[in-house]
Design an enzyme around this catalytic site. Structure first.
Site, short mmCIF file in Angstrom:
data_model
loop_
_atom_site.label_atom_id
_atom_site.label_comp_id
_atom_site.label_asym_id
_atom_site.label_seq_id
_atom_site.Cartn_x
_atom_site.Cartn_y
_atom_site.Cartn_z
CG ASN A 9 -1.75 1.03 1.55
OD1 ASN A 9 -1.62 2.07 0.79
ND2 ASN A 9 -2.28 1.68 2.44
CD1 TRP A 10 3.75 1.27 -2.84
CD2 TRP A 10 3.03 2.31 -4.46
NE1 TRP A 10 4.54 0.07 -3.81
CE2 TRP A 10 4.61 1.63 -4.45
CE3 TRP A 10 3.24 3.01 -5.46
CZ2 TRP A 10 5.27 0.63 -5.95
CZ3 TRP A 10 4.21 2.87 -6.81
CH2 TRP A 10 5.09 1.56 -6.89
CE LYS A 11 -0.23 3.67 4.60
NZ LYS A 11 0.15 3.40 6.76
N GLY A 173 3.58 1.68 10.57
CA GLY A 173 4.17 3.25 10.74
C GLY A 173 4.79 3.32 11.35
N GLY A 234 3.02 -1.00 4.13
CA GLY A 234 2.63 0.47 3.92
C GLY A 234 4.84 0.80 3.47
N GLY A 235 5.02 1.21 4.82
CA GLY A 235 6.62 1.88 3.85
C GLY A 235 7.18 0.91 3.63
C1 PEP Z 1 -0.11 0.22 5.98
O1 PEP Z 1 -0.63 1.24 6.23
O2 PEP Z 1 -1.49 -1.16 5.97
C2 PEP Z 1 0.67 -0.20 6.60
C3 PEP Z 1 0.96 -1.45 7.41
O3 PEP Z 1 1.12 0.33 6.96
P1 PEP Z 1 3.35 0.22 7.90
O4 PEP Z 1 3.62 -0.80 7.33
O5 PEP Z 1 4.13 1.36 7.57
O6 PEP Z 1 3.48 -0.13 9.61
#
Ligand code: PEP
Length: 249
Positions: A9-11, A173, A234-235
Site C-alpha cells: 500500500n503506497w498511500k 508506520g 506500507g512503508g
Molecule cells: C499500512 O498502512 O497498511 C501499513 C501496514 O503500513 P506500515 O507497513 O508502514 O506499518
C-alpha cells in the site's frame, strides 16, 4: 492450502515517473516468485503507469479506496468500475487512515465492499484496534464490530471474494510490529467470526493478511504462523528491494 498474498500500500507516495522506476527495479526481483499473489496499490494518479509497467508479469494492481456509487455528483471520488477500467483487480477498503482521517464508518465500509464486489474487484478489507482499545482489553469487541458491521448483508459467495487484513493501528508506520503470536491470535478470532457469520468452510479458506510495520526482517516469523496468510505492507513496499525481500520471504 491457502495461497499467500503480499500486498503493498503506497498511500500518498510516488509520481508516475517514480512508479515506472520502481517497477523497472522490482520486476526482475520477483520474476521467479510464483508462491504468492503480489499486489501493488499506488495512488490513483499512478495506477495507469503501474498497470502498464506490470503488464506481462504476475503482479496485480489495486486501488487504495473506491466510492460506493457507480457514478454521480461525488466530487473527488473514484468509482469501483473506474478502477476496473483502469486495470485494477482489487481495492483496499476501510484502511485505518481512511477511518481516522476521512470519517469512514463500518456502514460506509459495507457499502464500499458491496460496490467493489458488484464491479468485479477483490476487496482487501482492513480491521484493527488502536492502542487505547488494546490497552482497555477491547480488541476482540472492536474487531467483531468492524467485521460483522462491515460484512452486513454480504453473502457467502461475496465473502469468498474478500481478503481480510488485520492491521493493529498501533503497529502501522510505528516500527512496532505485533508479535507473530499476537497477530495469529486475532487472525484465529477473525476466522471464528467468519465461521459464525458465513460457514466453517468459507472461514477455513479465507485469506487473512497481517499489516503493521512488516519488514524484510520480520516477515518470515509472521508467515511461519499457520493463521497468517500474507501481509499488507506500507512503508517497506515503497522500496523495490525491501518489498521484493518481503515477497520472497
Ligand atoms: C499500512 O498502512 O497498511 C501499513 C501496514 O503500513 P506500515 O507497513 O508502514 O506499518
Amino acid at each position: 492450502m491457502r495461497r499467500p498474498v503480499i500486498a503493498g500500500n503506497w498511500k500518498m507516495h510516488k509520481t508516475q515517473a517514480e512508479t515506472r522506476a520502481f517497477f523497472e527495479e522490482f520486476k526482475p526481483l520477483v520474476s521467479a516468485s510464483r508462491h504468492c499473489d503480489i499486489i501493488v496499490a499506488p495512488p490513483f494518479t499512478a495506477i495507469a503507469a503501474a498497470v502498464d509497467a506490470a503488464k506481462g508479469t504476475l503482479i496485480s494492481i489495486a486501488g487504495q479506496d473506491g466510492c460506493w456509487e457507480r457514478a454521480g455528483a461525488f466530487t473527488g471520488e473514484i468509482s469501483m468500475p473506474m478502477l476496473i477500467e483502469a486495470g485494477c483487480q482489487s481495492v483496499i477498503i476501510g484502511h485505518s487512515e481512511r477511518r481516522k482521517y476521512f470519517g469512514e464508518t463500518d456502514a460506509i465500509v459495507n457499502r464500499k465492499l458491496k460496490a467493489a464486489i458488484e464491479a468485479g474487484l477483490q476487496p482487501i478489507v482492513c480491521v484493527g484496534e488502536d492502542q487505547s482499545e488494546r490497552d482497555a482489553g477491547h480488541t476482540e469487541q472492536l474487531i467483531e464490530r468492524q467485521f460483522n458491521d462491515g460484512m452486513a448483508t454480504l453473502t457467502g459467495p461475496d465473502f469468498s471474494r474478500i481478503l481480510v487484513a488485520y492491521e493493529p493501528v498501533w503497529a502501522i508506520g510505528t516500527g512496532r510490529t505485533a508479535t507473530p503470536e499476537i497477530a495469529a491470535e486475532v487472525h484465529a478470532f477473525l476466522r471464528r467470526l467468519a465461521a459464525k457469520r458465513f460457514t466453517p468452510g468459507l472461514a477455513a479458506s479465507a485469506r487473512i493478511l497481517y499489516g503493521g510495520s512488516v519488514k524484510p526482517d520480520n516477515i518470515r516469523g509472521l508467515m511461519a504462523q499457520e493463521e497468517i496468510d500474507g501481509a499488507l505492507v506500507g512503508g517497506a513496499s515503497l522500496d523495490a528491494r525491501s518489498f521484493s525481500a518481503i515477497v520472497n520471504f
